[in-house]
Write a protein that holds these residues in place. Structure first.
Motif, short mmCIF file in Angstrom:
data_model
loop_
_atom_site.label_atom_id
_atom_site.label_comp_id
_atom_site.label_asym_id
_atom_site.label_seq_id
_atom_site.Cartn_x
_atom_site.Cartn_y
_atom_site.Cartn_z
N ALA A 20 0.90 -1.16 -0.04
CA ALA A 20 0.13 -0.05 0.04
C ALA A 20 0.80 1.36 0.09
O ALA A 20 1.71 1.39 0.83
CB ALA A 20 -0.92 -0.08 1.24
N LYS A 23 -1.93 4.19 3.08
CA LYS A 23 -2.15 2.95 3.98
C LYS A 23 -3.58 2.86 4.50
O LYS A 23 -4.11 3.81 4.91
CB LYS A 23 -1.41 3.05 5.39
CG LYS A 23 0.14 3.34 4.85
CD LYS A 23 0.67 1.98 4.11
CE LYS A 23 2.43 2.17 3.79
NZ LYS A 23 2.99 1.03 3.20
N TYR A 24 -3.94 1.68 4.86
CA TYR A 24 -5.27 1.29 5.57
C TYR A 24 -4.76 1.23 7.09
O TYR A 24 -4.06 0.33 7.24
CB TYR A 24 -5.67 0.02 4.87
CG TYR A 24 -6.59 -0.96 5.87
CD1 TYR A 24 -7.74 -0.49 6.67
CD2 TYR A 24 -6.13 -2.32 5.85
CE1 TYR A 24 -8.53 -1.57 7.43
CE2 TYR A 24 -6.73 -3.20 6.62
CZ TYR A 24 -7.94 -2.87 7.46
OH TYR A 24 -8.47 -3.81 8.20
N TRP A 25 -5.31 1.98 7.80
CA TRP A 25 -5.13 1.78 9.24
C TRP A 25 -6.05 2.41 10.17
O TRP A 25 -6.49 3.36 10.21
CB TRP A 25 -3.71 2.78 9.54
CG TRP A 25 -2.70 2.32 10.88
CD1 TRP A 25 -2.70 3.09 11.80
CD2 TRP A 25 -2.60 1.01 10.96
NE1 TRP A 25 -2.01 2.50 12.76
CE2 TRP A 25 -1.84 1.24 12.37
CE3 TRP A 25 -2.17 -0.16 10.40
CZ2 TRP A 25 -1.20 -0.17 12.82
CZ3 TRP A 25 -1.70 -1.15 11.11
CH2 TRP A 25 -1.28 -1.27 12.41
N SER A 113 -0.30 -12.46 4.73
CA SER A 113 -2.08 -12.47 5.06
C SER A 113 -2.80 -12.15 3.65
O SER A 113 -3.73 -12.52 3.55
CB SER A 113 -2.33 -11.89 6.26
OG SER A 113 -2.24 -10.39 6.27
N SER A 152 -8.41 -10.79 5.90
CA SER A 152 -7.56 -9.79 6.01
C SER A 152 -7.86 -8.41 5.31
O SER A 152 -8.13 -8.76 3.98
CB SER A 152 -6.46 -10.31 6.01
OG SER A 152 -5.03 -9.26 5.98
N GLY A 153 -7.96 -7.34 5.90
CA GLY A 153 -8.46 -6.09 5.14
C GLY A 153 -7.57 -5.81 3.89
O GLY A 153 -8.01 -5.88 2.56
N SER A 154 -6.13 -5.99 3.96
CA SER A 154 -5.30 -5.57 2.94
C SER A 154 -5.39 -6.56 1.81
O SER A 154 -5.07 -6.49 0.64
CB SER A 154 -3.94 -5.58 3.42
OG SER A 154 -3.34 -6.86 4.17
N ARG A 157 -7.33 -6.13 -1.70
CA ARG A 157 -6.64 -5.25 -2.73
C ARG A 157 -5.65 -6.28 -3.69
O ARG A 157 -5.16 -5.80 -4.44
CB ARG A 157 -5.67 -4.31 -2.10
CG ARG A 157 -6.22 -3.12 -1.54
CD ARG A 157 -5.35 -1.98 -0.96
NE ARG A 157 -4.37 -2.56 -0.62
CZ ARG A 157 -4.06 -2.64 0.89
NH1 ARG A 157 -4.51 -1.69 1.60
NH2 ARG A 157 -2.73 -2.94 1.27
N SER A 209 -0.82 -6.36 13.96
CA SER A 209 -1.49 -5.23 12.99
C SER A 209 -3.05 -5.13 13.57
O SER A 209 -3.65 -3.96 13.43
CB SER A 209 -1.73 -5.60 11.44
OG SER A 209 -0.31 -5.41 10.82
N HIS A 213 -4.63 -1.78 14.50
CA HIS A 213 -5.84 -1.00 13.95
C HIS A 213 -6.82 -0.78 15.12
O HIS A 213 -7.61 0.27 15.02
CB HIS A 213 -6.53 -2.13 12.99
CG HIS A 213 -5.98 -2.36 11.79
ND1 HIS A 213 -5.93 -1.48 10.74
CD2 HIS A 213 -5.34 -3.47 11.32
CE1 HIS A 213 -5.47 -2.16 9.56
NE2 HIS A 213 -5.12 -3.30 9.83
N LEU A 259 2.20 6.57 9.26
CA LEU A 259 1.82 5.12 9.90
C LEU A 259 2.53 5.00 11.19
O LEU A 259 2.06 4.78 11.97
CB LEU A 259 1.78 4.03 8.73
CG LEU A 259 1.70 2.54 9.34
CD1 LEU A 259 0.29 2.35 9.37
CD2 LEU A 259 2.33 1.89 8.20
N ASP A 300 5.59 -1.05 5.98
CA ASP A 300 4.51 -1.62 6.58
C ASP A 300 4.56 -1.38 7.98
O ASP A 300 5.23 -0.81 8.61
CB ASP A 300 4.11 -2.86 6.01
CG ASP A 300 3.20 -2.73 4.47
OD1 ASP A 300 2.60 -1.74 4.74
OD2 ASP A 300 3.13 -3.49 3.91
N ALA A 301 3.55 -2.21 8.82
CA ALA A 301 3.62 -2.17 10.09
C ALA A 301 4.74 -3.01 10.66
O ALA A 301 4.37 -3.93 11.29
CB ALA A 301 2.26 -2.62 10.65
O1 PMV Z 1 -4.73 -6.35 6.31
P1 PMV Z 1 -3.98 -6.13 7.56
O2 PMV Z 1 -5.11 -6.01 8.89
O3 PMV Z 1 -2.86 -6.94 7.96
O4 PMV Z 1 -3.54 -4.47 7.73
C1 PMV Z 1 -2.32 -4.08 6.98
C2 PMV Z 1 -1.95 -2.83 7.28
C3 PMV Z 1 -0.94 -2.20 6.56
O5 PMV Z 1 0.01 -3.35 6.10
C4 PMV Z 1 0.10 -1.27 7.51
C5 PMV Z 1 -1.24 -1.11 5.44
C6 PMV Z 1 -2.18 -1.58 4.44
O6 PMV Z 1 -2.91 -0.96 3.68
O7 PMV Z 1 -1.47 -2.75 3.70
#
Ligand code: PMV
Length: 351
Positions: A20, A23-25, A113, A152-154, A157, A209, A213, A259, A300-301
């Motif tokens: 990303a 970022k999704y956070w 993930s 997993s949110g990311s 995408r 993560s 979040h 982030l 990333d995180a």
């Molecule tokens: O999908 P998750 O819950 O692992 O969150 C991903 C969060 C970041 O990698 C930090 C940012 C993103 O948008 O991928």
């Protein structure tokens, strides 16, 4: 008595990880994002997942990573299956064996993930269509993206090649919090983006993560972050059309630093940065300003740094990486990747 043979369904998909830039956070409801995010899919960092579904009174799943039983993703898989069973009823009547393998090492800081949950969602959607005997199963990527998001949110995408946006923005009518969509009309420069993943520390995150979040819910800068991410989304959408690398690096670095600043200013605060993450950032800034190298970074995180540069400038960038950057990496490890073309179905698989 004649014993009936249990019907078995199989599907196998390869799906990429993604990086990303916006970022999704922070999340709301069932894994919906607080702000839109924009990413590109990687080419080499992929997960291959094969799902075998056999009819059984006892639904459930067994997860194997590289042939070994693992509980790494049990919570995420469990969530995905539970939420998916409303739209994919075969889940409630089958036992699933999920076999996964990654092209990249475990704990390398690459989001496994995203690749594994998207590969799993693709397999589940395909099996559902096989069970209901739909012969010409062309998957609808938006519904698969929605399924992947449950794990997993990311991962939402990772269903497309190239560039993707997930999260509602008034700037793109078809955008949604439920699923990601593909971004079109990207300048050719950014279809040739390279990503060198610097392993600064093999990851075993002190704060996951999911915890990060959750800390956005009562974050003192929560509202400001949503505004910032929306502004950066608007700017990045413009830059992705004009092809300006310098503006692109500004946005990518602003997002990565923000982030980590959000993690530090959470309550309780924490940092996942390592001393060498900061040294790399300093080297990147020097290379950009003093050596005029077209290079920027994202993160990333975790402590690892993602170098970003045009693939067509590789011959100018690689000597600098070898001299200034590789010594700062854990066991000198770097994984070279670039933008990829999205998930692929296994060529031949028995039904
Ligand atoms: O999908 P998750 O819950 O692992 O969150 C991903 C969060 C970041 O990698 C930090 C940012 C993103 O948008 O991928």
């Amino acid at each position: 008595m004649i014993k009936c043979k249990t019907k078995i369904y199989r599907a196998e998909w390869q799906s990429p990880s993604n990086l990303a830039i916006v970022k999704y956070w922070g999340k709301k409801e069932i894994q919906k994002p607080l702000n839109p995010s924009i990413s590109f899919s990687l080419k080499n960092a992929v997960t291959t997942t094969r799902v075998t579904a056999s009819h059984s009174k006892k639904a459930g799943f067994t997860f194997l990573l590289d042939g070994n039983k693992k509980d790494t993703f049990n919570a995420k898989i469990g969530n995905l299956l539970q939420l998916a069973s409303a739209s994919l009823p075969f889940i409630a009547t089958h036992h699933l064996t999920i076999e996964s393998s990654n092209t990249f090492p475990h704990s390398s800081g690459i989001a496994s993930s995203a690749s594994s949950m998207s590969a799993l969602a693709l397999c589940l959607e395909e099996i559902q269509q096989k069970v209901y005997n739909k012969v010409d199963y062309k998957l609808d990527m938006q519904s698969v993206s929605e399924l992947a998001r449950m794990g997993s949110g990311s991962a939402a995408r990772s269903l497309y090649g190239g560039w993707t946006i997930w999260g509602k923005t008034p700037l793109i009518n078809e955008s949604s919090d439920n699923y990601a969509i593909e971004l079109k009309d990207i300048h050719p420069n950014f279809m040739q983006i390279a990503n060198a993943i610097l392993i600064i520390e093999p990851e075993s995150k002190k704060v996951s993560s999911s915890q990060g979040h959750a800390l956005m819910n009562n974050h003192p800068f929560g509202e400001a972050r949503i505004k910032q991410a929306n502004d950066n989304t608007q700017q990045l959408l413009e830059v992705l059309k004009t092809g300006d690398w310098n503006q692109f690096f500004d946005i990518a670095e602003h997002e990565a630093l923000s982030l980590h600043a959000l993690m530090m200013s959470s309550n309780p605060g924490y940092t996942l940065l390592h001393a060498n993450s900061l040294k790399v950032i300093e080297e990147v800034r020097k290379a950009f300003l003093d050596l005029q190298l077209p290079v920027g970074f994202s993160m990333d995180a975790g402590p690892n740094v993602h170098l970003l540069y045009p693939k067509y400038e590789e011959k100018n960038i690689l000597p600098w990486i070898e001299e200034r950057i590789r010594p700062l990496c854990y066991e000198q490890k770097i994984i070279f990747d670039q933008l990829g073309s999205g998930p692929k179905k296994a060529v031949k698989i028995e039904h």
